[in-house]
Design a protein around this motif. Structure first.
Motif, PDB file in Angstrom:
ATOM      1  N   THR A  69     -10.597  20.878  -7.348  1.00  0.00           N
ATOM      2  CA  THR A  69      -9.153  20.696  -7.436  1.00  0.00           C
ATOM      3  C   THR A  69      -8.815  19.810  -8.630  1.00  0.00           C
ATOM      4  N   GLU A  70      -7.698  20.087  -9.233  1.00  0.00           N
ATOM      5  CA  GLU A  70      -7.223  19.253 -10.335  1.00  0.00           C
ATOM      6  C   GLU A  70      -6.122  18.316  -9.858  1.00  0.00           C
ATOM      7  N   LEU A  71      -5.761  18.424  -8.583  1.00  0.00           N
ATOM      8  CA  LEU A  71      -4.708  17.603  -8.001  1.00  0.00           C
ATOM      9  C   LEU A  71      -5.222  16.192  -7.741  1.00  0.00           C
ATOM     10  N   GLU A  72      -4.467  15.206  -8.193  1.00  0.00           N
ATOM     11  CA  GLU A  72      -4.800  13.802  -7.967  1.00  0.00           C
ATOM     12  C   GLU A  72      -3.645  13.164  -7.212  1.00  0.00           C
ATOM     13  N   ILE A  73      -3.963  12.420  -6.153  1.00  0.00           N
ATOM     14  CA  ILE A  73      -2.935  11.765  -5.339  1.00  0.00           C
ATOM     15  C   ILE A  73      -3.188  10.263  -5.354  1.00  0.00           C
ATOM     16  N   LYS A  74      -2.173   9.499  -5.757  1.00  0.00           N
ATOM     17  CA  LYS A  74      -2.243   8.039  -5.746  1.00  0.00           C
ATOM     18  C   LYS A  74      -1.193   7.537  -4.759  1.00  0.00           C
ATOM     19  N   THR A  75      -1.605   6.629  -3.856  1.00  0.00           N
ATOM     20  CA  THR A  75      -0.682   6.105  -2.850  1.00  0.00           C
ATOM     21  C   THR A  75      -0.642   4.588  -2.881  1.00  0.00           C
ATOM     22  N   ASN A  76       0.316   4.024  -2.151  1.00  0.00           N
ATOM     23  CA  ASN A  76       0.394   2.574  -2.038  1.00  0.00           C
ATOM     24  C   ASN A  76      -0.417   2.087  -0.833  1.00  0.00           C
ATOM     25  N   GLY A  77      -1.347   2.897  -0.341  1.00  0.00           N
ATOM     26  CA  GLY A  77      -2.248   2.509   0.743  1.00  0.00           C
ATOM     27  C   GLY A  77      -2.285   3.553   1.839  1.00  0.00           C
ATOM     28  N   ASP A  78      -3.333   3.498   2.655  1.00  0.00           N
ATOM     29  CA  ASP A  78      -3.410   4.433   3.772  1.00  0.00           C
ATOM     30  C   ASP A  78      -2.875   3.826   5.059  1.00  0.00           C
ATOM     31  N   THR A  79      -2.554   2.535   5.034  1.00  0.00           N
ATOM     32  CA  THR A  79      -1.928   1.848   6.159  1.00  0.00           C
ATOM     33  C   THR A  79      -0.793   0.995   5.602  1.00  0.00           C
ATOM     34  N   ILE A  80       0.390   1.151   6.192  1.00  0.00           N
ATOM     35  CA  ILE A  80       1.547   0.371   5.725  1.00  0.00           C
ATOM     36  C   ILE A  80       2.210  -0.333   6.901  1.00  0.00           C
ATOM     37  N   LYS A  81       3.011  -1.343   6.606  1.00  0.00           N
ATOM     38  CA  LYS A  81       3.733  -2.090   7.626  1.00  0.00           C
ATOM     39  C   LYS A  81       4.958  -1.302   8.087  1.00  0.00           C
ATOM     40  N   TYR A  82       5.323  -1.499   9.325  1.00  0.00           N
ATOM     41  CA  TYR A  82       6.528  -0.910   9.892  1.00  0.00           C
ATOM     42  C   TYR A  82       7.730  -1.346   9.046  1.00  0.00           C
TER      43      TYR A  82
END
Length: 117
Positions: free
Chosen positions: A22-35
């Motif tokens: 895959t050439e798709l890249e996903i960047k997130t601000n974390g896999d666990t976040i606060k409510y």
């Protein structure tokens, strides 16, 4: 923390099982976040100049288009976390790569929202 490690292992196993690169890249601000905070994901594919990719999120029978940030050259997924627990989004991206080939890739994004304190 155990939950985050579990998801990382699952994602690794799934990615190893795929035959097509895959050439798709996903960047997130974390896999666990606060409510009460937002989950943000940036999705990148190498696309041909002049042909913006079409990122779509599919939930049941509904399809939503993700906006493209033309400066960052990515799609932006922003989700509010007003309920705790596991969240997931599945989608598809259609694009023309830098070599001129038309491509379609599926993706899945999962994260966890901590309970309200």
């Amino acid at each position: 923390m155990k939950r985050a490690s579990f998801w990382l292992v699952i994602l690794f196993i799934i990615s190893c099982g795929k035959q097509q690169a895959t050439e798709l890249e996903i960047k997130t601000n974390g896999d666990t976040i606060k409510y009460g905070t937002d989950f943000i994901a940036e999705l990148y594919v190498p696309y041909r100049k002049g042909y913006l990719p079409a990122f779509k999120i599919i939930r049941g029978s509904d399809t939503s288009w993700l906006p493209i940030d033309t400066i960052k050259k990515s799609a932006i997924l922003r989700a509010a976390s007003k309920r705790s627990g596991e969240k997931s989004f599945s989608g598809i991206v259609e694009y023309i790569d830098v070599r001129g080939n038309k491509k379609t890739e599926t993706f899945s994004i999962k994260y966890y929202v901590k309970p309200k304190e």
